[in-house]
Each structure stands twice: as C-alpha cells, then as structure tokens.
Design a protein around this motif. Sequence first.
Motif, short mmCIF file in Angstrom:
data_model
loop_
_atom_site.label_atom_id
_atom_site.label_comp_id
_atom_site.label_asym_id
_atom_site.label_seq_id
_atom_site.Cartn_x
_atom_site.Cartn_y
_atom_site.Cartn_z
N LEU A 1 20.89 79.33 72.84
CA LEU A 1 19.95 79.08 71.74
C LEU A 1 18.63 79.83 71.99
CD1 LEU A 1 19.17 77.80 69.09
CD2 LEU A 1 18.66 75.66 70.30
N GLN A 2 18.19 79.84 73.24
CA GLN A 2 16.98 80.62 73.56
C GLN A 2 17.20 82.08 73.16
OE1 GLN A 2 16.40 81.90 77.61
NE2 GLN A 2 14.19 81.60 77.53
N ASN A 3 18.39 82.58 73.44
CA ASN A 3 18.70 83.97 73.12
C ASN A 3 18.68 84.21 71.62
OD1 ASN A 3 19.38 86.51 74.27
ND2 ASN A 3 21.42 86.26 73.38
N ARG A 4 19.23 83.27 70.87
CA ARG A 4 19.25 83.39 69.41
C ARG A 4 17.81 83.43 68.87
NH1 ARG A 4 20.34 81.77 63.98
NH2 ARG A 4 18.44 80.69 63.41
N VAL A 5 16.98 82.54 69.39
CA VAL A 5 15.62 82.45 68.88
C VAL A 5 14.83 83.71 69.21
CG1 VAL A 5 13.46 81.15 69.01
CG2 VAL A 5 15.64 79.93 68.92
N LEU A 6 15.06 84.26 70.42
CA LEU A 6 14.38 85.50 70.77
C LEU A 6 14.80 86.65 69.84
CD1 LEU A 6 14.40 85.22 74.65
CD2 LEU A 6 12.36 85.32 73.20
N SER A 7 16.09 86.67 69.44
CA SER A 7 16.55 87.69 68.49
C SER A 7 15.84 87.51 67.15
CB SER A 7 18.05 87.59 68.23
OG SER A 7 18.75 87.57 69.41
N LEU A 8 15.69 86.26 66.76
CA LEU A 8 15.00 85.94 65.51
C LEU A 8 13.55 86.45 65.57
CD1 LEU A 8 15.16 84.31 62.84
CD2 LEU A 8 14.56 82.28 64.14
N PHE A 9 12.91 86.26 66.71
CA PHE A 9 11.54 86.72 66.86
C PHE A 9 11.48 88.26 66.82
CE2 PHE A 9 10.28 82.62 69.30
CZ PHE A 9 10.24 81.94 68.10
N ARG A 10 12.43 88.88 67.50
CA ARG A 10 12.49 90.35 67.49
C ARG A 10 12.57 90.86 66.05
NH1 ARG A 10 18.01 91.82 69.29
NH2 ARG A 10 18.35 91.16 67.16
N ASP A 11 13.43 90.23 65.26
CA ASP A 11 13.63 90.68 63.89
C ASP A 11 12.46 90.32 62.98
OD1 ASP A 11 16.03 91.61 64.78
OD2 ASP A 11 17.21 89.94 64.00
N SER A 12 11.61 89.40 63.42
CA SER A 12 10.48 88.97 62.59
C SER A 12 9.19 89.72 62.92
CB SER A 12 10.21 87.47 62.79
OG SER A 12 11.35 86.71 62.49
N LEU A 13 9.16 90.39 64.07
CA LEU A 13 7.92 91.05 64.50
C LEU A 13 7.86 92.50 64.04
CD1 LEU A 13 7.49 89.91 68.24
CD2 LEU A 13 5.87 89.47 66.38
N VAL A 14 6.68 92.96 63.73
CA VAL A 14 6.50 94.39 63.53
C VAL A 14 6.64 95.07 64.90
CG1 VAL A 14 4.88 94.01 61.63
CG2 VAL A 14 4.00 94.33 63.95
N ARG A 15 6.91 96.35 64.89
CA ARG A 15 6.95 97.07 66.18
C ARG A 15 5.59 96.98 66.84
NH1 ARG A 15 10.89 102.19 64.89
NH2 ARG A 15 12.50 100.88 63.97
N GLY A 16 5.60 96.70 68.12
CA GLY A 16 4.32 96.52 68.81
C GLY A 16 3.73 95.14 68.61
N GLY A 17 4.46 94.27 67.90
CA GLY A 17 3.98 92.90 67.68
C GLY A 17 4.04 92.08 68.95
N PHE A 18 3.28 90.98 68.98
CA PHE A 18 3.13 90.19 70.20
C PHE A 18 3.88 88.86 70.13
CE2 PHE A 18 -0.52 92.96 69.98
CZ PHE A 18 -0.63 93.42 71.28
#
Lengths: 189, 281
Positions: free
Chosen positions: B225-242
Amino acid sequence: MNVPAAIAIGCSAGGVDALKAVIGGLQATLRQTVVVCCHSSSDTVGLLCEVLGRTSKLPVIEAAERHQAQPGVVQLAPTGYHLLVENDHHFSLSIDSRVNHSRPSIDVLFMSAADVWRSALIGVVLTGGNNDGAAGLRRIRQLGGLAIVQSPHGAVAATMPQAALDLAGADHCVPLDDIAPLINRLCMA
Amino acid sequence: MSAPGLDNIEVDLLIQALQRRHGYDFSQYAPASLKRRVQQLTEQLDCKTISGLIERVMHEPELLPNILEGLTVPASDMFRDPTMFRGLREQVFPLLASYPQINIWQAGCAHGQEVYSLVILLEEAGLYERTQIFATDLSDRALQQAQDGIYPAREAQQWSRNYQASGGTRSLADYYSARYNLLKVDQHLRRNVTFAKHNLVSDSVFCEAHLILCRNVMIYFSNPLQNRVLSLFRDSLVRGGFLCLGLRESLEYASSAGEFTPFAEQLRIYRLAIHQERKLA
C-alpha cells in the motif's frame, strides 16, 4: 516457557543508568532480539544508542520502520513514536495518542511483542516514575512469557516496578545488577 | 481471557465486514496498530468483544463515521518536527516561489493541525495568496474538525514553542482566539484551503501538485500500500515537485520510491526526478 526468542525492556526515570547496567551486562553471544522502550525528554534516541553502545557487547540501534527486528541486536523505540512489532517480526511505528502519558509507551511495545513472541518472550520492567509497562507485562505473562521486574527497593524510581508487580506479578524480582546475568542464563537454556 | 489468537480472527472478520458492507478496505493497514485501534474502538463503543463491534458495523450504518475516524485518525500537533517546517520555509519555499500558482496537497490531513501550520508559514513567506491547498482525508468527521480548526488549548504552549523553532516570525497567538479551554484558528486562514474526502487506498490522482505533504500517514500502511500511494504521489506531482514524509519513514521497501531523489534527507523531503521518463500505460 519456551527457549526465549526475544527480550522486551521498559523503563522511565532513572532508565539510562539502569539500561547501561542491563544492556552492558548482556553477553556477546546472545542470539535473542532485544527491544527497548525508554521514556525520555530528548528529541531523538540517537544519543542514548551511542551511550549504551559504548558499554554493550551487542550493537545498539534505533528501531527503524519496516525493518526486521534483528536477533543479537538491541533496538530502541524512536522518540515520539509508539514502537510495535508485526507478526512477521518487522517494526512498525504509530503516532496514536499517548498511552500512560507516554509515547513511546512500554505497554504498546510489550503488548505487540507478546502477540508476536508469546511464550518465547521475556518482559523486563526497570526503574520508572509512572505505571506504564504494567498492563503490557501482564499481557506477556498471560500469553506464557516470562516477567522480570527490578526490585522497587533499589530502584531510582520505584513506581514503575511496583506497579508492574501489583498488576502483573513477576517470575523474578531481582536487584538491577542481577538482571543481565539472569537474562544471560535464561537465554542459554 | 479469550483463547489466544481469537482477537486476530475477529480483526480479520471486522476488516471483511467493513469492506463488504461499506466498501472500505483496511486489509493493507499494518496489523499491529490497526488491532490497537480496533480494541480502543470496541471499548469506546461499549462493545464487549470485537465480534460485538462487527455486529454494529453490519447493522448500524450511522456508526460508520465514528468507526472510520477511530480507525484512521492519529493525534497530531501544530508544527510537529519544527526542523522539517524550518526546512520547508528556508529550502523549499524559495523554489516554490518561482511558480505563479502553487498547488499543495496535504494527504491524510486528520484534524488539520498540519494544514494550518503550513498556511501560517506560507502567509509569513508572502506565498499564500497564490497558493491552493487541497487537504484530504478519508474520514468525514476528521475533515469537519479540520475545517472547524478548534483544538484543546492545553497544547498551545508546546505548539507555540514549535512555531518559534520552525522559524515563525510573529506570535502563534496572532493566529487563533482562545476561549474556555479551546483555541480556534483564525478562519481567514482557511480561505485557500479546500477540504475534500479522498481515500489513499482506493482513490486516484485529482490534482497537479508542486508539493505534497503526507507525514506519518503511510506508517500505518503495509509495504504494497505504501508503494501504491507513492506511485499516486509521483503521478500527482509536477516534475521537480516536492514530497514531505514523517521523519522516521522508510522508503527502502517501496520500488516506486526510486523516482524520488532526496532533497533534504534528514527532514524526509524528496523531489520528483526532473528528467522523468513517463511510463507508457
């Protein structure tokens, strides 16, 4: 009890010196997993790991989230988080409310460790100024584990060991200096 | 005492009941903490056993908001981990300042203490007027409390110390009014915050964020689940996002963490790789 697989230790006021005595007295060949919850007002547990590491024959580290609990290593609960052990022996953390005004709480650690190691767990309650750890020690005994409590008489703060004796009782109630030799003996058997 | 292991069976059954009756999936929560929360909820709701709680989950749908709140919402503080907030202010804000419009996602906002902490720092940095914050949680009751911004006043001293240590330039008391034993956060601070329901277990991307804060939320999640959520964050962030995580969170077991590079590792502030190959679906 079964041959112990793990030792869970809890302490509060006066705990640093008590831990030095106990951790420092554990033999280098100990193959049990050692987990520790020590209440403290400092920001991190890093310094305590360093202090204990100086006299310990076993490595002393801060328990890390998702990492496996390691045999032959002393692992301390990080400041500000409850430390729990999962069934497959990895650590997890929580920032749920304080238990007995404490986070990390000894009860939280002891109860999750009891669920995992059951009769192969030794619970140790040392000096401390509140009653955290008593309910956890009772749980350890209920599940067949073994309880060691520091004699309240010689303890810097008697409240915690006394509360543990009152609620959980103990298989061994001994002075501080006798605790490490007792653990070493129990773990050889 | 009940037979050993009985409570584990009951927790499993409760998870099934919540999923099949209400559509909430707790099967990927870390079991040890979940069990504690279930036991607490059982006591709070005056049930004799977890099985008793299951019966109420099945037959009293009006209880669901209580149950979701009890199973998910941890205690929180304002400016918990001041060093992290100082790092945000000193290292991340100057980079965010280059965007004309700043989107921030506070994922798992619980009772909102961290949202208001962030707002105050943005306000003091002169960035708040062009910031939009999405504060999400799966618990409606937590969201309501977060919107209300009312907290026990006994925390105020500690929070004030944390605020100062975070590099706050005023007095924390400037941002709330105290009455009885409560403090209420200045409602004007809420003007650029959107509180919305979002479940990290099952919901998907809804914004393009420059900064995501999700501190001490994934500590309750299993590795997958941690992995899923991190993917979700990756897809939600602009490049260079924090991305900001809790100070004791480990990423070693998540394959999708590879796309985040440490920005201030001690503070668990990460940055989405700037030259990122978008994977083809």
